[in-house]
Scaffold this motif. Sequence first.
Motif, PDB file in Angstrom:
ATOM      1  N   LYS A  41      37.646  40.634  36.981  1.00  0.00           N
ATOM      2  CA  LYS A  41      37.891  41.964  37.449  1.00  0.00           C
ATOM      3  C   LYS A  41      39.186  42.547  36.707  1.00  0.00           C
ATOM      4  CE  LYS A  41      36.914  40.443  42.356  1.00  0.00           C
ATOM      5  NZ  LYS A  41      37.249  40.036  43.722  1.00  0.00           N
ATOM      6  N   ALA A  95      33.138  33.071  37.350  1.00  0.00           N
ATOM      7  CA  ALA A  95      34.164  32.274  37.648  1.00  0.00           C
ATOM      8  C   ALA A  95      34.868  32.035  36.158  1.00  0.00           C
ATOM      9  CB  ALA A  95      33.576  30.836  37.915  1.00  0.00           C
ATOM     10  N   THR A 154      38.605  27.756  36.230  1.00  0.00           N
ATOM     11  CA  THR A 154      38.117  27.013  37.694  1.00  0.00           C
ATOM     12  C   THR A 154      36.906  26.265  37.071  1.00  0.00           C
ATOM     13  OG1 THR A 154      38.731  29.265  38.765  1.00  0.00           O
ATOM     14  CG2 THR A 154      37.014  28.158  39.496  1.00  0.00           C
ATOM     15  N   GLN A 191      27.766  29.391  38.336  1.00  0.00           N
ATOM     16  CA  GLN A 191      29.153  29.942  38.912  1.00  0.00           C
ATOM     17  C   GLN A 191      29.743  30.940  37.593  1.00  0.00           C
ATOM     18  OE1 GLN A 191      31.445  29.248  41.838  1.00  0.00           O
ATOM     19  NE2 GLN A 191      29.308  28.814  42.466  1.00  0.00           N
ATOM     20  N   LYS A 195      41.010  37.314  37.288  1.00  0.00           N
ATOM     21  CA  LYS A 195      40.024  36.267  37.879  1.00  0.00           C
ATOM     22  C   LYS A 195      38.701  37.022  38.227  1.00  0.00           C
ATOM     23  CE  LYS A 195      42.937  32.785  39.938  1.00  0.00           C
ATOM     24  NZ  LYS A 195      43.259  31.995  41.030  1.00  0.00           N
ATOM     25  N   GLY A 196      37.471  36.163  37.991  1.00  0.00           N
ATOM     26  CA  GLY A 196      36.296  36.759  38.501  1.00  0.00           C
ATOM     27  C   GLY A 196      35.864  38.169  37.626  1.00  0.00           C
ATOM     28  N   LEU A 212      28.980  34.515  39.203  1.00  0.00           N
ATOM     29  CA  LEU A 212      30.239  34.939  39.900  1.00  0.00           C
ATOM     30  C   LEU A 212      31.449  35.099  38.961  1.00  0.00           C
ATOM     31  CD1 LEU A 212      30.192  32.258  42.906  1.00  0.00           C
ATOM     32  CD2 LEU A 212      29.481  34.710  42.842  1.00  0.00           C
TER      33      LEU A 212
END
Length: 316
Positions: free
Chosen positions: A181, A24, A28, A18, A178-179, A22
């Motif tokens: 970005k 994360a 999270t 994750q 988040k992520g 991704l």
Amino acid sequence: MAAPATNELWISAFLEAQAAELGAATNTLLAYGRDLKDFSEWLDRQASGFADVGQQRIESYLIDCDAQGLSRSTRARRLSAIKQLFRFAFEEGWRDANPAIQIKGPGRQKRLPKTLDVAEVDRLLDAARQTGRTTADKARNTCLMEVLYATGMRVTELVSLPVSSARGDPRMLLVLGKGGKERMVPLSPPARDALAEWLNQRDTAEEATVAKGGQRSRFLFPSRGKSGHLTRNRFFLLVKELAAKAGVSPGKVTPHTLRHAFATHLLANGADLRSIQTLLGHADVATTEVYTHVLDERLSELVLQHHPLAKGDRQD
């Protein structure tokens, strides 16, 4: 590919994937880890494990969570973590089928986010200017609150801002969301003034630290703690303190409430949903649409409180 030998190794591999694939966020990953650990411990008591658990036993776990009195949102979050774990396991070839794919969760209760009116925000900002043991403390508190309300950032995004992003009297800040970005958020004139004042205070303190053999911090809001920056928990407590001082109920004020106020006030003053979505860093505009309902509710309250036809004691 052979499945890991223990539940702990399943969780570790899942979390690593994750984070790596991704991007994360840390919070999270921590939530996934807590939820999957609880499920793993429950399976241990049932003499079962991730490698052989079936749909019926997963459903029994959710029933047990309900019996413990866990909220609907907590149960939904735990099922989400379980579903993602087994989807990952299926894709990795650890299981021939995904035992959680057909399980429907309890869903989340749709609650409108709490927000604040403009007058309440003004009182909080005034309280920030007056709260602190030193001039530097007051400058930091003012900067935190002005920047938060001006940008609608998530609290983690705010407290972990690098100081490099604030140099040069910026009109906009680059935020890592988040992520992983990135997005740009504009600063209001009061936020820019507060930022400039805090940078002066921060840099003066930094020079004194370096003169004593210390190291410079890369964060805008440095701390001596493990993270190197002001923690979410410390800021949460600060906001509660400011609310009490401002005469605003501490029960309705959190750092996230300021984010909601930012979005609601923008919408009330004519901003479009797509722009607000971009500023908040929402992946889906449907998430942003909740603020239209918040605004509708506040307008309804306004009519009920002030329109003469809504008052039962109106005289003809």
